[in-house]
Design an enzyme around this catalytic site. Structure first.
Site, mmCIF file in Angstrom:
data_model
loop_
_atom_site.group_PDB
_atom_site.id
_atom_site.type_symbol
_atom_site.label_atom_id
_atom_site.label_comp_id
_atom_site.label_asym_id
_atom_site.label_seq_id
_atom_site.Cartn_x
_atom_site.Cartn_y
_atom_site.Cartn_z
ATOM 1 C CG ASP A 131 0.099 3.361 12.180
ATOM 2 O OD1 ASP A 131 0.003 4.223 11.547
ATOM 3 O OD2 ASP A 131 -0.164 3.099 13.477
ATOM 4 C CE1 TYR A 148 -5.500 -3.156 17.479
ATOM 5 C CE2 TYR A 148 -7.046 -2.093 15.730
ATOM 6 C CZ TYR A 148 -5.789 -1.687 16.528
ATOM 7 O OH TYR A 148 -5.573 -0.765 17.028
ATOM 8 C CB ILE A 151 -1.637 -0.084 1.124
ATOM 9 C CG1 ILE A 151 -1.845 0.662 0.953
ATOM 10 C CG2 ILE A 151 -0.046 0.342 2.359
ATOM 11 C CD1 ILE A 151 -3.479 0.873 2.207
ATOM 12 C CG ASN A 163 -1.962 2.967 17.335
ATOM 13 O OD1 ASN A 163 -1.836 4.013 17.472
ATOM 14 N ND2 ASN A 163 -0.561 1.964 16.797
ATOM 15 C CB SER A 204 -10.350 -4.760 11.728
ATOM 16 O OG SER A 204 -9.867 -3.476 12.207
ATOM 17 C CB THR A 205 -7.257 -8.723 8.330
ATOM 18 O OG1 THR A 205 -6.045 -7.538 7.434
ATOM 19 C CG2 THR A 205 -8.706 -8.246 7.465
#
Length: 179
Positions: free
Chosen positions: A38, A130, A15, A28, A126-127
């Protein structure tokens, strides 16, 4: 004259290499970097992103960015104009947090539209740490983005889902193929 429809595309890759107007960061709540997407965005984007995140924390988000919300910063050294930070929910077997996950996509697209971004790249929010099951996350992401595009068909040229591995690619392919 009919409006051009928004293209929903899927890419398996990094990405941080996406040349789009806005890259979405699975952040986060601290906004100060972390692991996974992140950490990669902060490392590749450079200190400009962190500096703006620190300013946001000082001015508006002293307790951190709430789950499901989104906020934009510069993209620093990334080949994008902006980074849209959103905080995905931690998956729970005992509580349905799907609305919070959907909100990440909706809020990010609202922020992107406000900036005038025409192309947006999303990770699989979230994968990672999380622990959201990727198949469910993909269905939620695609359904939410499709609904947002249907509500504002002229807002974007392309919305790109950028996934890291084969399992996520297969889950997003299935979600995109489903009507």
């Amino acid at each position: 004259m009919s409006a051009k429809s928004t293209s929903l595309t899927l890419i398996q890759g990094d990405i941080t290499e996406q040349a789009v107007d806005a890259v979405v960061n699975a952040a986060n709540s601290s906004l100060l970097g972390g692991g996974g997407v992140d950490g990669a965005i902060h490392r590749r984007g450079g200190p400009e992103i962190l500096n703006e995140c620190r300013s946001l924390r000082a001015a508006q988000y002293g307790r951190g960015l709430p789950t499901g919300r989104a906020v934009a910063t510069t993209a620093g050294r990334l080949p994008a104009r902006w980074v849209i930070h959103t905080v995905g929910p931690v998956h729970s077997d005992s509580e349905d947090r799907t609305a919070l996950l959907a909100s990440c996509y909706t809020q990010s697209l609202q922020v992107a539209a406000g900036l005038g971004a025409r192309t947006v790249a999303f990770p699989a929010i979230s994968t990672g740490v999380y622990r959201w099951p990727v198949e469910d996350a993909a269905r939620t992401a695609v359904a939410t983005v499709r609904a947002a595009v249907a509500a504002s068909p002229d807002a974007f040229d392309e919305i790109r889902f950028v996934v890291f591995d084969d399992r996520a690619r297969e889950a997003y392919e299935a979600a995109l193929a489903a009507s």
